[in-house]
Design an enzyme around this catalytic site. Structure first.
Site, mmCIF file in Angstrom:
data_model
loop_
_atom_site.group_PDB
_atom_site.id
_atom_site.type_symbol
_atom_site.label_atom_id
_atom_site.label_comp_id
_atom_site.label_asym_id
_atom_site.label_seq_id
_atom_site.Cartn_x
_atom_site.Cartn_y
_atom_site.Cartn_z
ATOM 1 C CE LYS A 91 -24.792 -27.507 -1.761
ATOM 2 N NZ LYS A 91 -23.915 -27.758 -3.017
ATOM 3 C CG ASP A 125 -24.804 -25.583 -6.082
ATOM 4 O OD1 ASP A 125 -24.931 -25.669 -7.341
ATOM 5 O OD2 ASP A 125 -23.845 -26.150 -5.504
ATOM 6 C CD GLN A 156 -33.281 -31.078 -6.879
ATOM 7 O OE1 GLN A 156 -34.382 -31.187 -6.498
ATOM 8 N NE2 GLN A 156 -32.484 -31.025 -5.942
ATOM 9 N NE ARG A 177 -25.587 -26.593 -12.495
ATOM 10 C CZ ARG A 177 -24.854 -26.378 -11.215
ATOM 11 N NH1 ARG A 177 -25.280 -26.712 -9.699
ATOM 12 N NH2 ARG A 177 -23.900 -25.218 -10.771
ATOM 13 N N GLY A 181 -30.808 -34.698 -9.147
ATOM 14 C CA GLY A 181 -31.465 -34.487 -8.371
ATOM 15 C C GLY A 181 -30.554 -35.343 -7.327
ATOM 16 C CB THR A 219 -25.686 -35.719 -17.108
ATOM 17 O OG1 THR A 219 -26.375 -37.116 -16.264
ATOM 18 C CG2 THR A 219 -26.080 -35.095 -18.419
ATOM 19 C CG HIS A 220 -21.037 -37.992 -14.687
ATOM 20 N ND1 HIS A 220 -22.345 -36.934 -13.690
ATOM 21 C CD2 HIS A 220 -20.451 -36.758 -14.680
ATOM 22 C CE1 HIS A 220 -21.744 -36.313 -13.205
ATOM 23 N NE2 HIS A 220 -20.725 -35.894 -13.474
HETATM 24 P P1 FDA Z 1 -26.449 -41.437 -13.180
HETATM 25 O O1 FDA Z 1 -26.622 -41.617 -11.255
HETATM 26 O O2 FDA Z 1 -27.754 -41.885 -13.482
HETATM 27 O O3 FDA Z 1 -25.396 -41.889 -13.468
HETATM 28 C C1 FDA Z 1 -25.393 -41.716 -14.856
HETATM 29 C C2 FDA Z 1 -23.549 -42.244 -15.459
HETATM 30 O O4 FDA Z 1 -22.650 -41.642 -14.829
HETATM 31 C C3 FDA Z 1 -23.503 -43.318 -14.315
HETATM 32 O O5 FDA Z 1 -23.333 -45.082 -14.403
HETATM 33 C C4 FDA Z 1 -21.175 -43.578 -14.010
HETATM 34 O O6 FDA Z 1 -21.034 -44.299 -14.859
HETATM 35 C C5 FDA Z 1 -21.711 -41.573 -14.024
HETATM 36 N N1 FDA Z 1 -21.302 -41.274 -13.161
HETATM 37 C C6 FDA Z 1 -22.766 -40.851 -11.975
HETATM 38 N N2 FDA Z 1 -22.422 -40.095 -11.064
HETATM 39 C C7 FDA Z 1 -20.272 -40.842 -10.620
HETATM 40 C C8 FDA Z 1 -19.922 -40.654 -10.272
HETATM 41 N N3 FDA Z 1 -19.613 -40.039 -8.586
HETATM 42 N N4 FDA Z 1 -18.387 -41.103 -9.990
HETATM 43 C C9 FDA Z 1 -18.305 -42.077 -11.143
HETATM 44 N N5 FDA Z 1 -19.574 -42.047 -11.923
HETATM 45 C C10 FDA Z 1 -20.501 -41.498 -11.763
HETATM 46 N N6 FDA Z 1 -28.030 -32.120 -8.016
HETATM 47 C C11 FDA Z 1 -28.824 -31.471 -6.865
HETATM 48 O O7 FDA Z 1 -29.578 -32.137 -6.038
HETATM 49 N N7 FDA Z 1 -28.654 -30.209 -7.218
HETATM 50 C C12 FDA Z 1 -28.142 -29.284 -7.295
HETATM 51 O O8 FDA Z 1 -27.426 -28.501 -7.466
HETATM 52 C C13 FDA Z 1 -26.584 -30.189 -8.594
HETATM 53 N N8 FDA Z 1 -26.426 -29.798 -8.609
HETATM 54 C C14 FDA Z 1 -25.192 -30.548 -9.431
HETATM 55 C C15 FDA Z 1 -23.746 -29.878 -11.094
HETATM 56 C C16 FDA Z 1 -23.717 -30.492 -11.773
HETATM 57 C C17 FDA Z 1 -22.179 -29.933 -12.653
HETATM 58 C C18 FDA Z 1 -23.680 -32.076 -11.561
HETATM 59 C C19 FDA Z 1 -23.419 -32.891 -13.161
HETATM 60 C C20 FDA Z 1 -24.793 -32.602 -10.825
HETATM 61 C C21 FDA Z 1 -24.870 -31.976 -9.998
HETATM 62 N N9 FDA Z 1 -26.145 -32.386 -8.712
HETATM 63 C C22 FDA Z 1 -26.984 -31.341 -8.305
HETATM 64 C C23 FDA Z 1 -25.774 -33.822 -9.408
HETATM 65 C C24 FDA Z 1 -26.962 -34.416 -9.878
HETATM 66 O O9 FDA Z 1 -28.031 -34.448 -9.578
HETATM 67 C C25 FDA Z 1 -26.935 -35.871 -9.523
HETATM 68 O O10 FDA Z 1 -26.860 -36.362 -8.363
HETATM 69 C C26 FDA Z 1 -25.286 -36.113 -10.024
HETATM 70 O O11 FDA Z 1 -25.225 -35.244 -11.574
HETATM 71 C C27 FDA Z 1 -25.151 -38.094 -11.269
HETATM 72 O O12 FDA Z 1 -26.771 -37.953 -12.102
HETATM 73 P P2 FDA Z 1 -26.233 -38.200 -12.939
HETATM 74 O O13 FDA Z 1 -26.653 -37.705 -14.370
HETATM 75 O O14 FDA Z 1 -24.780 -38.127 -13.461
HETATM 76 O O15 FDA Z 1 -26.660 -39.976 -13.511
#
Ligand code: FDA
Length: 305
Positions: A91, A125, A156, A177, A181, A219-220
């Site tokens: 960061k 990041d 993001q 990446r 967000g 993303t997850h």
């Molecule tokens: P979403 O929040 O819609 O979740 C989709 C599904 O994933 C959920 O239904 C749940 O099942 C599962 N899930 C998500 N989060 C979970 C948790 N904490 N525990 C359990 N299950 C969960 N952000 C940013 O602003 N700057 C950055 O530099 C980064 N860098 C980054 C790197 C990497 C490798 C990842 C995976 C994420 C980031 N992020 C980030 C965070 C990102 O912006 C976001 O907040 C989280 O990844 C959650 O969003 P999802 O895409 O997973 O989708």
């Protein structure tokens, strides 16, 4: 209601002492570089690569930024010594972005020099929207010319500007990446509706996969991940052209399944003592985690287990 409250709490560090340690350990690999490298070695044995992140955001003195920088250099060297692919996430505020950009550049360049020597990679990041343009300007002006593909950025999908940023970074062939967000943003700059954030994610993901340079799909979201796999198959985009990225401790089942299906998976592996804001953002993403982790703690504490 719970999500904004948890995000609000993430900025109130005084509360950290009230959070049980076991809660942090679910998402944080340990306090030290050695523990983080050990966790990375264990993931590597499962075919999963990592990017290491020293927790700690805004810093208040040049000495703090230099200490964080020294830890990153140590981290890079230990990853290389452990025969891991060197990949770290940094960061800019932790490197002094808000104190003095020259100091920040000196720190980031030290990390990048070490990473480049190990043929590694440093990801900047992305922090809150106040930093988006500044981060991209800093990357383009100071880092891209010297370090090329050894350094990349994050966009993001929640931000309204991201379509334009993705188009520009595809044209420049910068490694991006894409995430949704994690910061609380005003509607003027970000989509308030989750469905719009998700549509934006898919739109930009497909563009990055088709036209970008080795994007990281962070993303997850299983529906989005399924879509990415289908898009890759339809367009003949091989698994070597992009990678999925997920957070340490989140959807370990999905990480392994994707790997077994032949896709590349990288885990973002945070460590360090300053885990509080990071943990609160993870809990805000899925407040059910609070009950899940507390349930595990109670089960583990029960006699006879
Ligand atoms: P979403 O929040 O819609 O979740 C989709 C599904 O994933 C959920 O239904 C749940 O099942 C599962 N899930 C998500 N989060 C979970 C948790 N904490 N525990 C359990 N299950 C969960 N952000 C940013 O602003 N700057 C950055 O530099 C980064 N860098 C980054 C790197 C990497 C490798 C990842 C995976 C994420 C980031 N992020 C980030 C965070 C990102 O912006 C976001 O907040 C989280 O990844 C959650 O969003 P999802 O895409 O997973 O989708």
């Amino acid at each position: 209601m719970l999500r904004p409250t948890l995000l609000w709490l993430s900025e109130r560090r005084a509360i950290a002492g009230l959070v049980p340690d076991a809660m942090a350990r679910r998402f944080v690999a340990g306090d030290t570089v050695q523990q983080a490298v050990q966790a990375a070695v264990e993931l590597q044995a499962k075919g999963i690569t990592t990017t290491l992140d020293l927790l700690g955001e805004s810093v208040h003195s040049p000495a703090e930024t230099e200490a964080a920088c020294a830890t990153y250099v140590d981290m890079v060297q230990r990853m290389a010594a452990a025969r891991l692919e060197v990949n770290v996430s940094v960061k800019l505020t932790q490197m002094g972005f808000d104190l003095d950009e020259t100091l920040c550049l000196r720190n980031v360049a030290r990390i990048l020099d070490a990473a480049k020597a190990a043929d590694g990679f440093v990801r900047l990041d992305m922090e809150g929207s106040a930093y988006t343009q500044r981060t991209l300007d800093f990357y383009r002006a100071k880092l891209r010319p010297l370090y090329g593909d050894h350094c990349g950025v994050v966009l993001q999908s929640m931000l309204r500007r991201t379509d334009a940023d993705v188009a520009a970074l595809c044209a420049e062939q910068v490694r991006v990446r894409l995430c949704k967000g994690a910061y609380l943003e005003p509607a003027a700059v970000a989509f308030p509706e989750k469905s719009d954030v998700d549509f934006s994610y898919v739109r930009n993901m497909e563009r990055l996969m088709a036209e970008g340079h080795y994007p990281g799909l962070a993303t997850h979201d299983e529906a989005i991940i399924r879509r990415a796999c289908a898009f890759a198959r339809e367009r003949g985009i091989g698994p070597e052209r992009f990678e999925f990225q997920m957070l340490y401790g989140v959807r370990r089942d999905l990480q392994l399944r994707l790997r077994q299906d032949g896709w590349r998976v990288r885990v973002y592996l945070p460590f360090g003592t300053q885990w509080y804001p990071y943990l609160m953002r993870r809990l805000a993403e899925r407040p059910a985690n609070i009950a899940f982790i507390l349930g595990n703690m109670v089960r583990e504490a029960l006699p006879g287990r």
